[in-house]
Structure formats: C-alpha cells, structure tokens
Design a protein around this motif. Sequence first.
Motif, mmCIF file in Angstrom:
data_model
loop_
_atom_site.group_PDB
_atom_site.id
_atom_site.type_symbol
_atom_site.label_atom_id
_atom_site.label_comp_id
_atom_site.label_asym_id
_atom_site.label_seq_id
_atom_site.Cartn_x
_atom_site.Cartn_y
_atom_site.Cartn_z
ATOM 1 N N GLY A 24 0.818 -1.212 0.000
ATOM 2 C CA GLY A 24 0.000 0.000 0.000
ATOM 3 C C GLY A 24 0.851 1.261 0.000
ATOM 4 O O GLY A 24 0.567 2.224 -0.712
ATOM 5 N N HIS A 34 -3.571 5.783 -5.373
ATOM 6 C CA HIS A 34 -4.341 5.786 -4.131
ATOM 7 C C HIS A 34 -4.409 4.360 -3.604
ATOM 8 O O HIS A 34 -4.498 3.413 -4.380
ATOM 9 N N ALA A 35 -4.339 4.216 -2.299
ATOM 10 C CA ALA A 35 -4.442 2.886 -1.701
ATOM 11 C C ALA A 35 -5.179 2.990 -0.378
ATOM 12 O O ALA A 35 -4.982 3.935 0.387
ATOM 13 N N THR A 36 -6.042 2.015 -0.139
ATOM 14 C CA THR A 36 -6.752 1.930 1.140
ATOM 15 C C THR A 36 -6.618 0.511 1.651
ATOM 16 O O THR A 36 -6.869 -0.444 0.920
ATOM 17 N N MET A 37 -6.195 0.405 2.908
ATOM 18 C CA MET A 37 -6.038 -0.927 3.485
ATOM 19 C C MET A 37 -6.946 -1.065 4.707
ATOM 20 O O MET A 37 -7.022 -0.183 5.544
ATOM 21 N N ILE A 38 -7.617 -2.210 4.763
ATOM 22 C CA ILE A 38 -8.477 -2.544 5.895
ATOM 23 C C ILE A 38 -7.885 -3.787 6.541
ATOM 24 O O ILE A 38 -7.593 -4.757 5.845
ATOM 25 N N LEU A 54 -6.782 -4.719 0.521
ATOM 26 C CA LEU A 54 -6.092 -3.553 -0.017
ATOM 27 C C LEU A 54 -6.679 -3.203 -1.375
ATOM 28 O O LEU A 54 -6.779 -4.069 -2.252
ATOM 29 N N ILE A 61 -10.143 6.475 -3.523
ATOM 30 C CA ILE A 61 -10.949 5.313 -3.156
ATOM 31 C C ILE A 61 -11.941 5.740 -2.093
ATOM 32 O O ILE A 61 -11.541 6.190 -1.024
ATOM 33 N N PRO A 64 -14.243 1.468 0.811
ATOM 34 C CA PRO A 64 -12.968 0.828 1.122
ATOM 35 C C PRO A 64 -12.985 -0.697 1.165
ATOM 36 O O PRO A 64 -11.935 -1.309 1.328
ATOM 37 N N PHE B 14 1.749 6.676 5.086
ATOM 38 C CA PHE B 14 0.747 5.624 4.899
ATOM 39 C C PHE B 14 0.459 5.062 6.284
ATOM 40 O O PHE B 14 1.153 4.165 6.757
ATOM 41 N N CYS B 180 -13.423 1.228 12.221
ATOM 42 C CA CYS B 180 -13.058 1.133 10.798
ATOM 43 C C CYS B 180 -12.111 2.259 10.408
ATOM 44 O O CYS B 180 -11.065 2.013 9.795
ATOM 45 N N HIS B 183 -8.630 2.023 12.191
ATOM 46 C CA HIS B 183 -7.691 1.000 11.723
ATOM 47 C C HIS B 183 -7.524 0.983 10.212
ATOM 48 O O HIS B 183 -6.804 0.139 9.679
ATOM 49 N N MET B 184 -8.193 1.896 9.522
ATOM 50 C CA MET B 184 -8.034 1.984 8.067
ATOM 51 C C MET B 184 -6.719 2.713 7.758
ATOM 52 O O MET B 184 -6.386 3.704 8.407
ATOM 53 N N ILE B 185 -5.984 2.179 6.786
ATOM 54 C CA ILE B 185 -4.693 2.779 6.445
ATOM 55 C C ILE B 185 -4.786 3.425 5.067
ATOM 56 O O ILE B 185 -5.159 2.772 4.094
ATOM 57 N N GLU B 186 -4.449 4.692 4.996
ATOM 58 C CA GLU B 186 -4.435 5.430 3.733
ATOM 59 C C GLU B 186 -3.319 6.469 3.792
ATOM 60 O O GLU B 186 -2.696 6.665 4.834
ATOM 61 N N ARG B 187 -3.148 7.134 2.669
ATOM 62 C CA ARG B 187 -2.171 8.225 2.657
ATOM 63 C C ARG B 187 -2.684 9.391 3.501
ATOM 64 O O ARG B 187 -3.839 9.797 3.359
ATOM 65 N N ILE B 292 -17.610 6.209 9.043
ATOM 66 C CA ILE B 292 -17.364 5.180 8.030
ATOM 67 C C ILE B 292 -18.599 4.951 7.170
ATOM 68 O O ILE B 292 -18.506 4.651 5.971
ATOM 69 N N ARG B 295 -18.977 6.427 3.773
ATOM 70 C CA ARG B 295 -18.278 5.805 2.635
ATOM 71 C C ARG B 295 -18.963 4.509 2.223
ATOM 72 O O ARG B 295 -18.968 4.147 1.050
#
Lengths: 184, 386
Positions: A24, A34-38, A54, A61, A64, B14, B180, B183-187, B292, B295
């Motif tokens: 990611g 763009h990247a989204t990780m759960i 991911l 995004i 997600p 990130f 959510c 723990h969500m990972i984004e830029r 959340i 979205r």
Amino acid sequence: MSRTELRISGFGGQGVILSGMIIGKAAAIFDNKHATMIQAFGPEARGSACSAQLSISEEPIRYPYIHRPDILIALNQDAYTRFEPELKDDGLLIYEEDLVDLRPDQRPTIRTCGIPATRIAEELGRKIVLNIVMVGFFTAVTGLISPEAIREAVRDTVPAGTEEFNLAALEKGLRHGMNVSANT
Amino acid sequence: MKADPKGVLTGSHFIDGDHACAEGALAAGCRFAAGYPITPSTEVVERLASRFPTVGGIFIQMEDELASSIAILGAVWGGAKAATVTSGPGFSLMMEHIGLAVMTETPCVIVNVQRGGPSTGLPTLPGQADMMQARWGSHGDYEIIALSPDSPQECFDLTISAFNLSERFRVPVFVMMDECVGHMIERVVIPDPDEIEIVPRRLTDVPRGGEYLPYRLDGDLIPPMTHAGMGHYPHITGLTHDERGYPAMNAETQDTLVRRLCDKILKNADDIIEIREDGVDGADIVVVSYGITSRVCLPAIREARAKGLKVGWLRLVTVWPFPDRLIRELAGRVKALVVPELNLGQVYYEVERCAQGQATTHLVPHAGGAVHDPEDILRVIEEAAR
C-alpha cells in the motif's frame, strides 16, 4: 477499471499486515496512486487467522471494502480454502507453495503463481522475511507497482538496521517472480 | 497562529486513522495526554507516548479512565493543551469529568474510537452507538461539539479542528471515530507547519496580582482564561458559580450560567457546523450519514442513481451541535431522508425531529460489529422512493 482489489491472508505472525502496509505504501506514497487498506484481526495475536484488504487505484478510493478481489495472496491453507472462492473468475492467486495445496478442481480460469517463500527466507537465514519475499514475488508477477516503489517502501517500513537484509529478501522474491512471468 | 514546527511531521505517510489522530494532536499543540489504553484506540496513545518525548510533551498511562479524564483537566489549568483517548467502557467512565470540563469551561479533546457495545461488547469491531452518549452522557443541560472523521486524513485534520474549537469555545470537543476509520490505512498528507492554523488559548490580560474574575465576560460569551502560575489564584469549581468562580447555588445564577454554556455553542452553531454533500440539489432522496457509514453508503447511492433515482449524499462532519436548520430546510425540499448508522437509531431521531414531517425519514439500522451491506441501504432508498 483502474481499481485493483487485493486480499492478503495467513496466520498472525507471518507478516500479513506488514505485507499489505508495504504494498500500500509503495502504491500510495512512492507510485503516487491511491491505496486503502483494511485490517481484520481478532483479539488473538500470533497463530490466528489474519487478513488484510487492499484497494489500489488511480482514482481516490471512497468505498474501502472488498467483496470479489482481483488478487489473493494466500500464505497458508486456511487462507486459500477460505478466500479462494471469493476471487474473481479471471483473478490471480499467489500462494505459498509449500504451505498451500491447490484443490484438484481449482478453477482453471484463475491464474495461479506459487512460491516457496518460507523456504527461500530460511535459506537467506531468517524465516521472518517470508512476507518480504512474497511482496517481491507479488510485485514482479502483477506489475501493479514499480520495483523502485516497492524497494523504497521496504526501506521505509522495516526496522532500522534490517533494511539490507529485507531488501535482499525482496530481490529474491522479485527474481523468482520474473522467472515465473517469463515462463508463462 | 501557526503550528509549532516541533510537533508537525510534514510529509506523506501511509498510516491508520489512530496514528493520524495522534499526529493531529501533536500538530495542534497538544503536549499532555493521559489515557488507559483500550482497543481499538490503543494506537493513538502508543504513538503519543513515543512521540511526546521528542516535542517536550508528557503522556501518562493512568490507573483508569476516570483518572485519565481528570488528569487532562488539571494539565489544561496548568497551561497545556491536552487530550485523552478511549473507547466503549472507557468513554462511560469519563462522563463525570466531561461534565466537569463543561461546567468549568476547560478546553480539552476527547477521542472515542467507537467499538460495538453495550459494556465491553466488541473490542475489535466497529460501532457508532456512542453518538447520543457524546451528546447527553454527562448529567445536566449542556452543549458540546463532536466531529466525525471518515478517513485517516480527516482523523488528522479534524483532531486539529477539535483542539481549535475547544480553545475557541472553552468546551470539551469529541473526535468520534469508529474502529473502521481508526484502523483503516491510507495516505495522510501532513502540511508544513505554517499551513496549519492553530487557535491559541485566550488568556486574560489582567496583570499578575490584579483583579481577575475567571468567569467575567469580555465581549463575547466565552470568558478569557488564566493558568496556574499567572498570579490570579482563581477558584474553579463544578458547583454552579458566579463570575468570581465562587459557588452561588441559586436559580438565578444557575439560569445565567447554564444558558450561557449552551448559548456559546448554539449561537455559533452555523460557524461550527461542517458538512459535505454531493448531488443534494435537485435530489428526491438524501442519504444522511457520518463516519465510516458515509463511505459505505456510496455504492448504494451509485446503484440507485443508475436505476434513475435522484439521490443525494449528505455527510455530517460535525454531528454536535446538530445541523437543525439545515436538515429542516432540506426536509422541505425532498421526499425522503435515509439515515444508515451503526446503531439501532440515534442520529436518525435527530433527523426525524428536524424534518418535522415535511419529508419521510427512514432508518437503516445495524447493531455494529461490521459495516452495512450497501444492498441493505439500497433497499431502503428504493422503499423511500416509492
């Protein structure tokens, strides 16, 4: 569609979440996508089922979650059994070939790429980098992110002092993946 | 005033919402936090604990949430900007001191990364069922501010907003995350310090030893503060007090004080409230959501639009104070309002109240532990359209 959806699954302790983080980060920071990780995990730590979702896209995004991934990275049998059915019919299955036995009736429309990531990591001297080997393999097989970006992401993510060792593991995975790609 | 560069980790990261929230606090000038780590909020205090020593801040892991929530009030009167972070049962334990913060007008930030409840409920899984607790959880009449981020970037941005609003209005401000988003990972892009606007504490200009009355107004509804060490020796109490800060337990003082505590928020509501919208103008149906869920409802809206329905998306960035007027006016223009939330009906009833029967209102409930299936939201949109 410019969006690619990926699930990574294995035991807690195999480095599932870190693999997702690195892929990611390579996409979102170093490849400027763009990247989204759960992440999904239970109250347990090591040894339990662990899974990361991911999404990687050229566009921002918003939604997600992942229901039918394009790619599954299965690090153990349970991950394969549990998540292979949700993989798209034209999806890609990347698996730890010493830890996953494909079913005889595995859907033929799915491209499958195996790598003995744990064995390669052990040969390097530390089993713990099996996930980094896998990330390298993934990068070469999918072409989804650039090798430069994944190298930067590994360097930026792993503990200080372990960069060179992890990068060596990454190169092993990349090379293994390039051989597989060349042969298919 | 601009952010102190020491606390600002400028660059692209990130990271997850919890870590982004911690960076927002640091950028906002928070230099004290007390907490009792609890899933799914633990990463916030972990990051604060490791980053604070590099900026001259202090994190204390307290014996429980009661202690955490009052330690931050002490730190604020000592001159710091301060926050505490919790979830689920920890939030319940903090209610007493949230009331004390309201009554003493102590600016502070309380982060709640919501999980499934009641009680210990679902430690690792999401919920949005603390929204009414944030509004009414402490006893007595009061108004507060609560913000609801829907991405790691907003966990950073809105934590800064929370500190700024708390200083401006001298009120506890809640950052109501959910598992959510946490723990969500984004830029997360953290700007240069000189691009981050910080509201400094408004302190009295009464000189040391001068006659400072801690609750005397000076031009607006928010009295200027003092700190321990500024030489004013104020009396600060949770009892109903007059402008000297002395207990004055009678109906007249109570009326003046409690009305002002509410009015300072309500009369500035338009200034405080932030929303986001897409396709609301000309819509027949508007989906009202926050966190959340804003979205998760998007595929349902896209699908409904593809079927020819005119559906708008309205997101509450500020949940409290509630955008009464906005929802009332909207209800006069549309056929139906659809409210999905990870509880069995909380913000929905506010929407229903404000709609005043002008539009039909439809709840899409979910008890928590996961997010909605967008199909369930689509079904209610279609029902509402009939």
